[in-house]
Motif scaffolding. Structure first.
Motif, PDB file in Angstrom:
ATOM      1  N   UNK A 116       0.676  -1.334  -0.179  1.00 35.60           N
ATOM      2  CA  UNK A 116      -0.041  -0.180  -0.054  1.00 35.60           C
ATOM      3  C   UNK A 116       0.831   1.385  -0.052  1.00 35.60           C
ATOM      4  N   UNK A 117       0.239   2.354  -0.478  1.00 39.97           N
ATOM      5  CA  UNK A 117       0.823   3.760  -0.318  1.00 39.97           C
ATOM      6  C   UNK A 117      -0.255   4.460   0.276  1.00 39.97           C
ATOM      7  N   UNK A 149      -5.360   6.153   1.184  1.00 35.95           N
ATOM      8  CA  UNK A 149      -4.963   4.975   1.415  1.00 35.95           C
ATOM      9  C   UNK A 149      -4.932   4.093   0.136  1.00 35.95           C
ATOM     10  N   UNK A 150      -4.042   3.576  -0.558  1.00 33.84           N
ATOM     11  CA  UNK A 150      -4.465   2.966  -1.865  1.00 33.84           C
ATOM     12  C   UNK A 150      -3.686   1.571  -1.635  1.00 33.84           C
ATOM     13  N   UNK A 151      -4.059   0.425  -2.281  1.00 35.24           N
ATOM     14  CA  UNK A 151      -3.532  -0.741  -2.384  1.00 35.24           C
ATOM     15  C   UNK A 151      -2.508  -0.306  -3.777  1.00 35.24           C
ATOM     16  N   UNK A 187      -8.183  -5.912   4.620  1.00 34.14           N
ATOM     17  CA  UNK A 187      -8.127  -5.761   6.072  1.00 34.14           C
ATOM     18  C   UNK A 187      -6.616  -5.001   6.282  1.00 34.14           C
ATOM     19  N   UNK A 188      -5.802  -5.177   5.465  1.00 29.40           N
ATOM     20  CA  UNK A 188      -4.470  -4.627   5.651  1.00 29.40           C
ATOM     21  C   UNK A 188      -4.675  -3.027   5.457  1.00 29.40           C
ATOM     22  N   UNK A 189      -5.385  -2.545   4.419  1.00 27.49           N
ATOM     23  CA  UNK A 189      -5.559  -1.252   4.159  1.00 27.49           C
ATOM     24  C   UNK A 189      -6.359  -0.470   5.587  1.00 27.49           C
ATOM     25  N   UNK A 190      -7.152  -1.268   6.118  1.00 26.97           N
ATOM     26  CA  UNK A 190      -7.952  -0.818   7.126  1.00 26.97           C
ATOM     27  C   UNK A 190      -6.656  -0.442   8.375  1.00 26.97           C
ATOM     28  N   UNK A 191      -5.912  -1.416   8.428  1.00 27.05           N
ATOM     29  CA  UNK A 191      -5.100  -1.436   9.593  1.00 27.05           C
ATOM     30  C   UNK A 191      -3.831  -0.395   9.236  1.00 27.05           C
ATOM     31  N   UNK A 247      -9.302   3.516  -3.167  1.00 25.73           N
ATOM     32  CA  UNK A 247      -8.683   4.456  -2.329  1.00 25.73           C
ATOM     33  C   UNK A 247      -9.645   4.474  -0.865  1.00 25.73           C
ATOM     34  N   UNK A 248      -9.016   4.512   0.211  1.00 23.47           N
ATOM     35  CA  UNK A 248      -9.578   4.765   1.510  1.00 23.47           C
ATOM     36  C   UNK A 248      -9.409   6.444   1.568  1.00 23.47           C
TER      37      UNK A 248
END
Ligand code: AMP
Length: 113
Positions: A25-26, A41-43, A62-66, A99-100
């Motif tokens: 992610x970035x 936050x993007x994969x 799940x990783x993006x939320x963490x 993206x989040x």
């Protein structure tokens, strides 16, 4: 090779204010911030939108939320924050790379616009 704006940011072809990076992610500051803290936050995997994510992306999602959680702590958003994913036309999505939005450092209204 895909041509979305965010993939250009991943490849460092477009400058961005990057606040976090790992293998998957970035995260970088939104160019038109809607709150004092507004980070995307993007994969690195080019998933166009949430509805296109697949079962194999479960761990990545799940990783993006963490990552959001980690950045919220980094930005000292102890009073809380909001996470938004816009999906498709009615969701208000404009960039078709998942993206989040992490928004914080001010109280948020509900319902959203
Ligand atoms: P969305 O409407 O959910 O697709 O969000 C796309 C977001 O990307 C918007 O909040 C834009 O302000 C942001 N954005 C567009 N171009 C850039 C850029 N070059 N660097 C950082 N953020 C950008």
């Amino acid at each position: 090779m895909s041509d979305t704006l965010f993939e250009k940011i991943i490849r460092r072809e477009i400058p961005a204010d990057i606040v976090y990076e790992d293998d998957l992610s970035l995260a970088f500051r939104d160019i038109t911030p809607q709150a004092p803290v507004h980070i995307l936050v993007i994969p690195k995997k080019p998933i166009p939108m949430l509805e296109k994510a697949e079962a194999e992306d479960q761990g990545l999602l799940g990783h993006l939320l963490l990552v959001v959680q980690k950045i919220a702590a980094q930005e000292k958003l102890a009073k809380g924050f909001r996470v938004v994913i816009n999906n498709g036309e009615h969701g208000g999505q404009t960039v078709f790379h998942l993206h989040l939005h992490l928004l914080g450092d001010r109280p948020m209204d509900w319902p959203p616009g």
